[in-house]
Design an enzyme around this catalytic site. Structure first.
Site, PDB file in Angstrom:
ATOM      1  N   HIS A  84       3.549  -2.371   3.118  1.00 50.90           N
ATOM      2  CA  HIS A  84       3.589  -1.025   2.546  1.00 50.90           C
ATOM      3  C   HIS A  84       4.896  -0.803   1.765  1.00 50.90           C
ATOM      4  O   HIS A  84       5.976  -1.113   2.271  1.00 50.90           O
ATOM      5  CB  HIS A  84       3.485   0.031   3.653  1.00 50.90           C
ATOM      6  CG  HIS A  84       2.128   0.058   4.314  1.00 50.90           C
ATOM      7  ND1 HIS A  84       1.743  -0.861   5.254  1.00 50.90           N
ATOM      8  CD2 HIS A  84       1.077   0.895   4.142  1.00 50.90           C
ATOM      9  CE1 HIS A  84       0.494  -0.590   5.647  1.00 50.90           C
ATOM     10  NE2 HIS A  84       0.072   0.470   4.993  1.00 50.90           N
ATOM     11  N   ASP A 124       0.809  -1.216   0.000  1.00 49.67           N
ATOM     12  CA  ASP A 124       0.000   0.000   0.000  1.00 49.67           C
ATOM     13  C   ASP A 124       0.849   1.275   0.000  1.00 49.67           C
ATOM     14  O   ASP A 124       2.005   1.288   0.426  1.00 49.67           O
ATOM     15  CB  ASP A 124      -0.884   0.035   1.252  1.00 49.67           C
ATOM     16  CG  ASP A 124      -2.083  -0.902   1.140  1.00 49.67           C
ATOM     17  OD1 ASP A 124      -2.042  -1.820   0.293  1.00 49.67           O
ATOM     18  OD2 ASP A 124      -3.039  -0.730   1.907  1.00 49.67           O
TER      19      ASP A 124
HETATM   20 ZN   LIG Z   1      -2.916   3.281   2.996  1.00 47.19          ZN
END
Ligand SMILES: [Zn+2]
Length: 254
Positions: free
Chosen positions: A221, A82
């Site tokens: 992430h 992400d």
């Molecule tokens: Zn996010």
């Protein structure tokens, strides 16, 4: 779930052998044997199964067929990254995934994509899937569709954007509906690495390992802050997953 390639079956068998999770097989009449040239060790493949079965726990006879639950090949995981793309971290993540023959889905923030369109194309060129993570990592509940980055991502990438992940995982019926009107399906997760808290490489690895189960969707992430810990954790997790015969897939198992 896609069928395993010969490479993956061999890699999986060798990894399991290395971890002592299976023992070398001998041919049995109910199985088709695919020899592994380097070691002379065979992989039992159930001739009746579309994807084959690799089944040989140490405590059972050499070849067992038709034991679906015990098949380590049935394990899949969808890795998701992400808040990118980020020029520092995204290429490192892509490099690791490619080297480990893994796929992942990238939940992209539209603003970052506009700043680094070459990274969006690199993600697609590497065989990964795209997920819309909103234009500015926020969605106005009163106008959820306005904050979505689907159209700009699709145009930048020249490809479909099949997923939407709500920023912060904050979903509402309106957000889901707006995603649906753009042809996107909601993407959640079942394994939270908590890498964004920067707890240290070992803690990220441990979180993922403890929560991992077949069919999992794992949240990591590649943007939104320093992701050196995530990259280092991924370098450990990819071989760990392979050693347990997890195959990376997209969230719908494709
Ligand atoms: Zn996010």
């Amino acid at each position: 779930m896609r069928a395993l390639t010969r490479f993956e079956i061999r890699a999986c068998a060798l990894a399991l052998l290395a971890h002592g999770l299976i023992t070398p097989l001998v041919p049995q009449q109910s199985a088709v044997l695919q020899p592994v040239a380097a070691s002379g060790v065979g992989i039992a493949v159930d001739a009746g199964a579309a994807t084959g079965s690799l089944i040989a726990p140490p405590s059972v006879p050499a070849v067992v067929t038709g034991v679906e639950d015990a098949s380590p090949i049935a394990r899949t995981v969808a890795l998701t990254f992400d808040d990118g793309p980020d020029p520092r971290w995204t290429p490192q993540v892509l490099d690791l995934l490619t080297r480990h023959h893994a796929v992942a889905t990238f939940c992209i923030v539209g603003e970052n994509a506009m700043r680094h369109p070459e990274l969006v194309r690199a993600i697609v060129d590497a065989g990964m899937q795209l997920c819309d993570h909103s234009h500015r990592h926020e969605i106005d509940p009163s106008r959820p569709g306005a904050g979505m980055a689907h159209d700009e991502l699709a145009e930048l990438a020249g490809t479909d954007v099949p997923w939407f992940r709500a920023p912060g995982g904050v979903w509402s019926a309106g957000v889901q509906q707006a995603a649906g009107t753009h042809g996107m399906r909601p993407l959640g997760w079942s394994v939270d690495s908590r890498d964004w808290t920067r707890p240290g490489v070992d803690a990220i690895v441990e979180q993922v390992q403890q929560q991992m189960s077949p069919g999992a969707v794992a949240l990591l992430h590649d943007g939104g802050g320093p992701r050196d810990q995530t990259v280092a954790a991924l370098a450990q997790l990819l071989p760990w997953l392979a050693s347990r015969c997890y195959v990376t897939t997209f969230p719908d198992g494709g």
